[in-house]
Scaffold this motif. Sequence first.
Motif, PDB file in Angstrom:
ATOM      1  N   ILE A   1     -29.261  76.056  35.624  1.00 27.97           N
ATOM      2  CA  ILE A   1     -28.738  74.820  34.652  1.00 27.97           C
ATOM      3  C   ILE A   1     -28.952  73.484  35.116  1.00 27.97           C
ATOM      4  O   ILE A   1     -29.202  72.468  34.503  1.00 27.97           O
ATOM      5  CB  ILE A   1     -27.340  75.339  34.245  1.00 27.97           C
ATOM      6  N   ARG A   2     -28.594  73.222  36.627  1.00 24.75           N
ATOM      7  CA  ARG A   2     -28.317  72.066  37.114  1.00 24.75           C
ATOM      8  C   ARG A   2     -29.970  71.480  37.035  1.00 24.75           C
ATOM      9  O   ARG A   2     -29.667  70.210  37.227  1.00 24.75           O
ATOM     10  CB  ARG A   2     -27.731  72.171  38.594  1.00 24.75           C
ATOM     11  N   ASP A   3     -30.834  72.188  37.075  1.00 24.27           N
ATOM     12  CA  ASP A   3     -32.291  71.620  37.200  1.00 24.27           C
ATOM     13  C   ASP A   3     -32.893  71.172  35.955  1.00 24.27           C
ATOM     14  O   ASP A   3     -33.771  70.798  36.056  1.00 24.27           O
ATOM     15  CB  ASP A   3     -33.142  72.677  38.012  1.00 24.27           C
ATOM     16  N   LEU A   4     -32.384  71.782  34.878  1.00 23.81           N
ATOM     17  CA  LEU A   4     -32.873  71.955  33.500  1.00 23.81           C
ATOM     18  C   LEU A   4     -33.129  70.645  33.071  1.00 23.81           C
ATOM     19  O   LEU A   4     -34.286  70.185  32.513  1.00 23.81           O
ATOM     20  CB  LEU A   4     -32.117  72.588  32.500  1.00 23.81           C
ATOM     21  N   PRO A   5     -32.207  69.378  33.000  1.00 24.12           N
ATOM     22  CA  PRO A   5     -32.545  68.142  32.934  1.00 24.12           C
ATOM     23  C   PRO A   5     -33.687  67.404  33.668  1.00 24.12           C
ATOM     24  O   PRO A   5     -34.591  66.833  32.737  1.00 24.12           O
ATOM     25  CB  PRO A   5     -31.206  67.238  32.783  1.00 24.12           C
ATOM     26  N   GLY A   6     -33.788  67.525  34.810  1.00 27.48           N
ATOM     27  CA  GLY A   6     -34.795  67.361  35.603  1.00 27.48           C
ATOM     28  C   GLY A   6     -36.227  67.761  35.084  1.00 27.48           C
ATOM     29  O   GLY A   6     -37.254  67.117  34.905  1.00 27.48           O
ATOM     30  N   VAL A   7     -36.150  69.215  34.983  1.00 33.63           N
ATOM     31  CA  VAL A   7     -37.585  69.640  34.724  1.00 33.63           C
ATOM     32  C   VAL A   7     -38.028  69.169  33.384  1.00 33.63           C
ATOM     33  O   VAL A   7     -39.081  69.196  33.346  1.00 33.63           O
ATOM     34  CB  VAL A   7     -37.357  71.133  34.768  1.00 33.63           C
ATOM     35  N   LEU A   8     -37.065  69.231  32.373  1.00 33.76           N
ATOM     36  CA  LEU A   8     -37.642  68.607  31.133  1.00 33.76           C
ATOM     37  C   LEU A   8     -37.990  67.443  31.002  1.00 33.76           C
ATOM     38  O   LEU A   8     -39.026  67.079  30.638  1.00 33.76           O
ATOM     39  CB  LEU A   8     -36.382  68.870  30.103  1.00 33.76           C
ATOM     40  N   THR A   9     -37.345  66.482  31.760  1.00 32.87           N
ATOM     41  CA  THR A   9     -37.604  65.029  31.842  1.00 32.87           C
ATOM     42  C   THR A   9     -39.154  64.839  32.524  1.00 32.87           C
ATOM     43  O   THR A   9     -39.694  64.058  31.999  1.00 32.87           O
ATOM     44  CB  THR A   9     -36.730  64.287  32.611  1.00 32.87           C
ATOM     45  N   LYS A  10     -39.639  65.476  33.709  1.00 29.28           N
ATOM     46  CA  LYS A  10     -40.575  65.627  34.285  1.00 29.28           C
ATOM     47  C   LYS A  10     -41.795  66.071  33.553  1.00 29.28           C
ATOM     48  O   LYS A  10     -42.833  66.129  34.113  1.00 29.28           O
ATOM     49  CB  LYS A  10     -40.579  66.009  35.799  1.00 29.28           C
ATOM     50  N   ARG A  11     -41.390  66.946  32.680  1.00 28.52           N
ATOM     51  CA  ARG A  11     -42.248  67.586  31.810  1.00 28.52           C
ATOM     52  C   ARG A  11     -42.978  68.559  32.591  1.00 28.52           C
ATOM     53  O   ARG A  11     -44.302  69.010  32.510  1.00 28.52           O
ATOM     54  CB  ARG A  11     -43.461  66.700  31.043  1.00 28.52           C
ATOM     55  N   GLN A  12     -42.323  69.355  33.348  1.00 31.37           N
ATOM     56  CA  GLN A  12     -42.638  70.538  34.040  1.00 31.37           C
ATOM     57  C   GLN A  12     -42.734  71.649  33.356  1.00 31.37           C
ATOM     58  O   GLN A  12     -42.173  71.944  32.453  1.00 31.37           O
ATOM     59  CB  GLN A  12     -41.903  70.465  35.647  1.00 31.37           C
ATOM     60  N   THR A  13     -43.194  72.700  34.205  1.00 30.81           N
ATOM     61  CA  THR A  13     -43.271  74.152  33.650  1.00 30.81           C
ATOM     62  C   THR A  13     -42.245  74.857  34.613  1.00 30.81           C
ATOM     63  O   THR A  13     -42.524  74.686  35.780  1.00 30.81           O
ATOM     64  CB  THR A  13     -44.701  74.775  33.593  1.00 30.81           C
ATOM     65  N   GLY A  14     -41.495  75.653  33.996  1.00 30.98           N
ATOM     66  CA  GLY A  14     -40.448  76.251  34.793  1.00 30.98           C
ATOM     67  C   GLY A  14     -40.069  77.346  34.335  1.00 30.98           C
ATOM     68  O   GLY A  14     -40.036  77.840  32.922  1.00 30.98           O
ATOM     69  N   SER A  15     -39.527  78.595  35.062  1.00 27.50           N
ATOM     70  CA  SER A  15     -39.040  79.875  34.609  1.00 27.50           C
ATOM     71  C   SER A  15     -37.288  79.624  34.461  1.00 27.50           C
ATOM     72  O   SER A  15     -36.668  78.794  35.256  1.00 27.50           O
ATOM     73  CB  SER A  15     -39.361  80.881  35.672  1.00 27.50           C
ATOM     74  N   THR A  16     -36.959  80.538  33.834  1.00 30.15           N
ATOM     75  CA  THR A  16     -35.483  80.294  33.539  1.00 30.15           C
ATOM     76  C   THR A  16     -34.695  81.471  34.140  1.00 30.15           C
ATOM     77  O   THR A  16     -34.956  82.630  34.055  1.00 30.15           O
ATOM     78  CB  THR A  16     -35.118  80.385  32.061  1.00 30.15           C
ATOM     79  N   THR A  17     -33.542  81.146  34.708  1.00 29.63           N
ATOM     80  CA  THR A  17     -32.726  82.032  35.540  1.00 29.63           C
ATOM     81  C   THR A  17     -31.584  82.704  34.136  1.00 29.63           C
ATOM     82  O   THR A  17     -32.104  82.048  33.081  1.00 29.63           O
ATOM     83  CB  THR A  17     -31.914  81.240  36.352  1.00 29.63           C
ATOM     84  N   VAL A  18     -30.949  83.487  34.783  1.00 22.47           N
ATOM     85  CA  VAL A  18     -29.912  83.896  33.692  1.00 22.47           C
ATOM     86  C   VAL A  18     -29.144  82.960  33.053  1.00 22.47           C
ATOM     87  O   VAL A  18     -28.730  82.739  31.962  1.00 22.47           O
ATOM     88  CB  VAL A  18     -29.125  84.906  34.378  1.00 22.47           C
ATOM     89  N   ALA A  19     -28.683  81.794  33.763  1.00 19.25           N
ATOM     90  CA  ALA A  19     -27.924  80.938  33.332  1.00 19.25           C
ATOM     91  C   ALA A  19     -28.666  80.087  32.379  1.00 19.25           C
ATOM     92  O   ALA A  19     -28.127  79.903  31.289  1.00 19.25           O
ATOM     93  CB  ALA A  19     -27.512  79.925  34.541  1.00 19.25           C
ATOM     94  N   THR A  20     -29.902  79.665  32.685  1.00 15.19           N
ATOM     95  CA  THR A  20     -30.619  78.898  31.690  1.00 15.19           C
ATOM     96  C   THR A  20     -31.167  79.702  30.271  1.00 15.19           C
ATOM     97  O   THR A  20     -31.086  79.101  29.238  1.00 15.19           O
ATOM     98  CB  THR A  20     -31.893  78.271  32.506  1.00 15.19           C
ATOM     99  N   THR A  21     -31.321  80.830  30.526  1.00 18.18           N
ATOM    100  CA  THR A  21     -31.838  81.846  29.776  1.00 18.18           C
ATOM    101  C   THR A  21     -30.696  81.876  28.502  1.00 18.18           C
ATOM    102  O   THR A  21     -30.878  81.900  27.431  1.00 18.18           O
ATOM    103  CB  THR A  21     -32.197  83.050  29.996  1.00 18.18           C
ATOM    104  N   SER A  22     -29.198  82.091  29.312  1.00 22.15           N
ATOM    105  CA  SER A  22     -28.297  82.331  28.247  1.00 22.15           C
ATOM    106  C   SER A  22     -28.005  80.857  27.569  1.00 22.15           C
ATOM    107  O   SER A  22     -27.802  81.070  26.341  1.00 22.15           O
ATOM    108  CB  SER A  22     -26.972  82.669  29.268  1.00 22.15           C
TER     109      SER A  22
END
Length: 301
Positions: A88-109
């Motif tokens: 969750i803490r990484d989500l805004p940065g990854v989206l803003t930088k238009r990166q590709t990322g895998s989701t943890t339990v928190a982000t998937t939830s």
Amino acid sequence: MKTLHVSNEIREAFIEQKPIVALESTIISHGLPYPDNKEVALRIHDIVREEGAVPATIAIIDGQLKVGLDEEDIERLATEEGVVKTSIRDLPGVLTKRQTGSTTVATTSYAASQAGIRFFATGGIGGVHRDFPNSMDVSNDLNTLAKSNICVVSAGIKSILDVPNTLEMFETLGVPVYGYETTRYPGFYTTDSGITVETISKEEAASLMRTKDHLTLDQSVHIAVPVPEEEAIDPDWMHSIILEALQEANNQHVTGKDITPFLLKTIHEKTNGQSVKANIALIKNNAKIAAQIANNYYNNY
């Protein structure tokens, strides 16, 4: 800025009121080597479909939080360098930088709840770390599950963590915990952590979620499913291996985000691969049970 992208298949499933099961993607990018990671991900999709539900693997693809991956997306996660393990803490940065990322339990939830998906299958849940008094390390999974109106099906809290204190934290956060057809809380790699838990069946779980629909309660429901008996690891042996891995992490001053992958890698080596076999077996089983609960929920509403 549109950040949540729901695939056409998942949109159609909502319209047709088909059961949907969310799936996390960290196991693809960080959990297994290629091609095992891709094969397991696709097999989990097949298992969910065989139980009459629609799989919705979630990941971040080029800066979009995508709900419902196709085979091309899974291939990218399985092979591409630099995929960001995104909590969750990484989500805004990854989206803003238009990166590709895998989701943890928190982000998937979080993503599943935002999309309106009610059921989520994963391997294990994060929690309170064993060295909490010194590290103050608690997984984002806990706070996010306290705010995501979903049913999360797992093999329990990861056994490298402080399971009793994590369960206490769930109680504090108001997240109900049940054992799937068992009164013994599973120990992830083992069928019994030594802790008693209230049991629940798939019919009861579906009914509970229907009841929850009429309440203004936003926290998740956690259903813990024992690892299949044939792949379960002896609890005493596993306990000793975990202690050895923790000691090695301490000796090498491994901390923060690095500690969980270090421990899992060390345990894999010390069990000669048995831990990975158990992990694959339990995530497949969890996906099956989650799909059955979701099917019961939609077909008996």
